[in-house]
Write an enzyme that holds these catalytic residues in place. Structure first.
Site, PDB file in Angstrom:
ATOM      1  N   ASN A  37      -8.355  30.152  58.318  1.00 43.27           N
ATOM      2  CA  ASN A  37      -8.779  31.512  58.680  1.00 43.27           C
ATOM      3  C   ASN A  37     -10.112  31.824  58.021  1.00 43.27           C
ATOM      4  O   ASN A  37     -10.380  32.945  57.614  1.00 43.27           O
ATOM      5  CB  ASN A  37      -7.698  32.534  58.232  1.00 43.27           C
ATOM      6  CG  ASN A  37      -7.960  33.912  58.825  1.00 43.27           C
ATOM      7  OD1 ASN A  37      -8.591  34.028  59.869  1.00 43.27           O
ATOM      8  ND2 ASN A  37      -7.517  34.953  58.136  1.00 43.27           N
ATOM      9  N   SER A 127      -0.970  43.916  47.143  1.00 39.91           N
ATOM     10  CA  SER A 127      -1.433  44.929  48.090  1.00 39.91           C
ATOM     11  C   SER A 127      -0.688  46.241  47.893  1.00 39.91           C
ATOM     12  O   SER A 127       0.484  46.257  47.526  1.00 39.91           O
ATOM     13  CB  SER A 127      -1.195  44.428  49.526  1.00 39.91           C
ATOM     14  OG  SER A 127      -1.407  45.471  50.455  1.00 39.91           O
ATOM     15  N   TYR A 152       4.880  40.359  56.102  1.00 42.27           N
ATOM     16  CA  TYR A 152       3.674  40.188  55.273  1.00 42.27           C
ATOM     17  C   TYR A 152       3.825  41.000  53.981  1.00 42.27           C
ATOM     18  O   TYR A 152       3.683  40.475  52.883  1.00 42.27           O
ATOM     19  CB  TYR A 152       2.413  40.633  56.017  1.00 42.27           C
ATOM     20  CG  TYR A 152       1.274  40.882  55.062  1.00 42.27           C
ATOM     21  CD1 TYR A 152       0.954  42.183  54.658  1.00 42.27           C
ATOM     22  CD2 TYR A 152       0.572  39.822  54.504  1.00 42.27           C
ATOM     23  CE1 TYR A 152      -0.048  42.410  53.732  1.00 42.27           C
ATOM     24  CE2 TYR A 152      -0.435  40.045  53.579  1.00 42.27           C
ATOM     25  CZ  TYR A 152      -0.735  41.344  53.192  1.00 42.27           C
ATOM     26  OH  TYR A 152      -1.719  41.569  52.266  1.00 42.27           O
ATOM     27  N   LYS A 156       4.391  39.958  49.677  1.00 43.97           N
ATOM     28  CA  LYS A 156       3.668  40.454  48.489  1.00 43.97           C
ATOM     29  C   LYS A 156       4.666  40.962  47.452  1.00 43.97           C
ATOM     30  O   LYS A 156       4.536  40.700  46.264  1.00 43.97           O
ATOM     31  CB  LYS A 156       2.699  41.577  48.883  1.00 43.97           C
ATOM     32  CG  LYS A 156       1.522  41.111  49.729  1.00 43.97           C
ATOM     33  CD  LYS A 156       0.709  40.039  49.025  1.00 43.97           C
ATOM     34  CE  LYS A 156      -0.471  39.572  49.852  1.00 43.97           C
ATOM     35  NZ  LYS A 156      -1.196  38.451  49.209  1.00 43.97           N
ATOM     36  N   TYR A 180      -4.370  45.722  45.902  1.00 42.27           N
ATOM     37  CA  TYR A 180      -5.586  46.234  46.549  1.00 42.27           C
ATOM     38  C   TYR A 180      -5.227  47.398  47.464  1.00 42.27           C
ATOM     39  O   TYR A 180      -4.213  47.342  48.161  1.00 42.27           O
ATOM     40  CB  TYR A 180      -6.228  45.196  47.453  1.00 42.27           C
ATOM     41  CG  TYR A 180      -6.446  43.835  46.875  1.00 42.27           C
ATOM     42  CD1 TYR A 180      -6.539  42.745  47.733  1.00 42.27           C
ATOM     43  CD2 TYR A 180      -6.567  43.614  45.513  1.00 42.27           C
ATOM     44  CE1 TYR A 180      -6.747  41.466  47.238  1.00 42.27           C
ATOM     45  CE2 TYR A 180      -6.771  42.345  45.012  1.00 42.27           C
ATOM     46  CZ  TYR A 180      -6.858  41.269  45.881  1.00 42.27           C
ATOM     47  OH  TYR A 180      -7.066  40.007  45.391  1.00 42.27           O
ATOM     48  N   PHE A 181      -6.117  48.322  47.571  1.00 47.54           N
ATOM     49  CA  PHE A 181      -5.982  49.332  48.611  1.00 47.54           C
ATOM     50  C   PHE A 181      -6.722  48.807  49.835  1.00 47.54           C
ATOM     51  O   PHE A 181      -6.373  47.697  50.302  1.00 47.54           O
ATOM     52  CB  PHE A 181      -6.386  50.713  48.042  1.00 47.54           C
ATOM     53  CG  PHE A 181      -5.215  51.263  47.244  1.00 47.54           C
ATOM     54  CD1 PHE A 181      -4.825  50.678  46.049  1.00 47.54           C
ATOM     55  CD2 PHE A 181      -4.432  52.296  47.745  1.00 47.54           C
ATOM     56  CE1 PHE A 181      -3.706  51.131  45.340  1.00 47.54           C
ATOM     57  CE2 PHE A 181      -3.331  52.761  47.043  1.00 47.54           C
ATOM     58  CZ  PHE A 181      -2.967  52.176  45.850  1.00 47.54           C
TER      59      PHE A 181
HETATM   60  C1  WQD Z   1      -6.584  51.796  58.345  1.00 44.35           C
HETATM   61  C2  WQD Z   1      -6.431  53.067  59.163  1.00 44.35           C
HETATM   62  C3  WQD Z   1      -5.033  52.846  61.093  1.00 44.35           C
HETATM   63  C4  WQD Z   1      -7.623  50.122  63.289  1.00 44.35           C
HETATM   64  C5  WQD Z   1      -3.847  46.920  56.275  1.00 44.35           C
HETATM   65  C6  WQD Z   1      -2.692  46.161  55.728  1.00 44.35           C
HETATM   66  C7  WQD Z   1      -2.832  46.064  54.240  1.00 44.35           C
HETATM   67  C8  WQD Z   1      -4.166  45.468  53.896  1.00 44.35           C
HETATM   68  C9  WQD Z   1      -5.282  46.299  54.500  1.00 44.35           C
HETATM   69  C10 WQD Z   1      -3.952  43.098  53.576  1.00 44.35           C
HETATM   70  C11 WQD Z   1      -5.006  53.282  59.652  1.00 44.35           C
HETATM   71  C12 WQD Z   1      -6.465  53.164  61.492  1.00 44.35           C
HETATM   72  C13 WQD Z   1      -7.104  50.942  62.297  1.00 44.35           C
HETATM   73  C14 WQD Z   1      -8.015  50.669  64.532  1.00 44.35           C
HETATM   74  C15 WQD Z   1      -7.364  52.833  63.751  1.00 44.35           C
HETATM   75  N1  WQD Z   1      -4.249  44.140  54.376  1.00 44.35           N
HETATM   76  N2  WQD Z   1      -6.989  52.274  62.542  1.00 44.35           N
HETATM   77  N3  WQD Z   1      -7.864  52.011  64.708  1.00 44.35           N
HETATM   78  O1  WQD Z   1      -3.202  49.405  57.885  1.00 44.35           O
HETATM   79  O2  WQD Z   1      -4.200  50.674  55.916  1.00 44.35           O
HETATM   80  O3  WQD Z   1      -3.838  48.222  55.757  1.00 44.35           O
HETATM   81  O4  WQD Z   1      -5.054  46.314  55.912  1.00 44.35           O
HETATM   82  O5  WQD Z   1      -3.619  43.130  52.429  1.00 44.35           O
HETATM   83  O6  WQD Z   1      -1.790  45.240  53.774  1.00 44.35           O
HETATM   84  O7  WQD Z   1      -1.520  46.898  56.011  1.00 44.35           O
HETATM   85  O8  WQD Z   1      -5.643  49.092  57.209  1.00 44.35           O
HETATM   86  O9  WQD Z   1      -7.712  48.998  58.496  1.00 44.35           O
HETATM   87  O10 WQD Z   1      -5.526  48.360  59.659  1.00 44.35           O
HETATM   88  O11 WQD Z   1      -5.993  50.745  59.109  1.00 44.35           O
HETATM   89  O12 WQD Z   1      -7.236  54.046  63.941  1.00 44.35           O
HETATM   90  O13 WQD Z   1      -8.498  49.974  65.463  1.00 44.35           O
HETATM   91  O14 WQD Z   1      -7.241  52.957  60.331  1.00 44.35           O
HETATM   92  O15 WQD Z   1      -4.121  53.576  61.901  1.00 44.35           O
HETATM   93  O16 WQD Z   1      -4.748  54.663  59.626  1.00 44.35           O
HETATM   94  P1  WQD Z   1      -4.138  49.442  56.734  1.00 44.35           P
HETATM   95  P2  WQD Z   1      -6.252  49.224  58.677  1.00 44.35           P
END
Ligand code: WQD
Length: 339
Positions: A37, A127, A152, A156, A180-181
């Site tokens: 990846n 995470s 997933y 973690k 991580y956030f």
């Molecule tokens: C953020 C916000 C979506 C895409 C994920 C994983 C987490 C970590 C980070 C690995 C949400 C909104 C998103 C889109 C949207 N990954 N969104 N349209 O879900 O907070 O976290 O990635 O460690 O484990 O869960 O991040 O960027 O997917 O979404 O509206 O096309 O953006 O609904 O509110 P998320 P995200």
């Protein structure tokens, strides 16, 4: 004497930025990556930034014998920073065994090798997803761990428990899990950054690909949440700030100042931003309107998540310095370059 650190998944988005910061701090880095990846081109990007080409070995950490052989050959390492894992939340729902095998067997094989060493330092890429929808915001490390929303996220949670239980019986092993956030952005040089394969699942790469015209329109997953503008809130942290947190954690382990040989830290900015706030900030930094529409909610999304970072601030002496616009500007510069 130069201290040698292994970075698994070191050609990935976060891993590559950590390699740069480790080299900047004088560490010798060995990257393990199976290129499932990521791209070997990232190695050139790292080298172009730091002027030092890290050692690289293409390995599949699911092959136990390969892991044993690697650690025999690199017996002089002082630590491992472990990123290598599958990380697509949605995919994990459909392929749970692939996620449990890849994310957990690799962790176990590495820990088994570190257990054999006289002293070892280990940093785990965890995470905020372990918290699910936290009851209280901002989220502290003592917030309850909720039932994972995906295999997933479960890997973690289980991964942290495996490390915790191993550290309980291995006093020579010092470990830190960093929760991580939402990592976003790219190195200021635009020589490394996020390279999502296929359709981006995460918000910011989808925004930058829409901004550059690779995607027609961004879908905003719901605006009927109980938040300032109805869209979900997240703690978006610049990947370079996140990378620096890994160096701070490694130094704490090497210095041996950790009272407990297993510690957990939230790594975020401490500030929450809604999806619409991210879009507005992107429009400002890119000086263009973004084409988006509001659609239905995405299953599994939590309403809001942002970190209480006081533990990392006080104990790791680390604090995020870059803000949302800095991160979006760097993501946009990176997107323009790779376009
Ligand atoms: C953020 C916000 C979506 C895409 C994920 C994983 C987490 C970590 C980070 C690995 C949400 C909104 C998103 C889109 C949207 N990954 N969104 N349209 O879900 O907070 O976290 O990635 O460690 O484990 O869960 O991040 O960027 O997917 O979404 O509206 O096309 O953006 O609904 O509110 P998320 P995200």
């Amino acid at each position: 004497m130069t201290q040698k650190v292994v970075v698994t998944g070191g050609l990935g988005f976060i891993g590559s930025h950590v390699v740069v910061e480790l080299q900047n701090e004088g560490f010798e880095v060995v990257i393990i990556d199976n290129l499932s990846n990521s791209s070997i081109e990232v190695l050139k990007g790292i080298t172009a930034i730091t002027g030092k080409q890290p050692l690289f070995e293409k390995l599949d950490l699911r092959e136990k014998e390969s892991v044993i052989d690697f650690f025999k050959r690199h017996h002089d390492i002082i630590g491992v920073i472990h990123f290598a894992a599958s990380k697509a939340v949605g995919e994990s729902v459909n392929l749970p065994l692939l996620y449990y095998e890849n994310n957990l067997s690799t962790l176990i094989y590495i820990l088994q090798e570190l257990q054999k060493k006289e002293a070892a330092n280990f940093i785990f890429s965890s995470s905020c997803t372990v918290y699910g929808q936290a009851d209280t915001l901002p989220i502290t490390e003592s917030a309850p761990i909720k039932e994972a929303e995906s295999p997933y996220g479960n890997t973690k949670q289980i991964g942290e428990e495996i490390i915790r239980d191993t550290c309980k019986v291995t006093e020579t092993l010092n470990a830190i899990a960093l929760r991580y956030f939402n990592p976003i952005g790219a190195h200021e040089s635009a020589k490394i950054g996020e390279l999502p394969i296929g359709t981006p699942q995460n918000l910011v790469p989808f925004i930058t690909q829409t901004g550059i015209g690779l995607r027609e329109q961004l879908s905003v997953f719901g605006n009927d949440y109980p938040t300032v503008d109805g869209t979900c809130i997240r703690d978006y942290i610049h990947v370079v700030d996140l990378a620096k947190a890994h160096v701070a954690a490694l130094k704490r382990l090497i210095d041996g100042n950790n009272a407990d040989n297993y510690e957990v830290f939230n790594i975020g900015t401490g500030k929450g931003s809604s999806v619409l706030e991210v879009i507005n900030a992107f429009e400002e930094v890119s000086n263009q309107k973004l084409n988006y529409k509001i659609v239905d909610r995405r299953a599994g999304d939590v309403v809001a998540a942002y970190a209480d970072t006081s533990k990392a601030n006080n104990i790791l002496c680390w604090k995020a310095k870059l803000n949302l616009k800095d991160a979006l500007a760097s993501a946009w510069k990176w997107q323009q370059r790779i376009a």
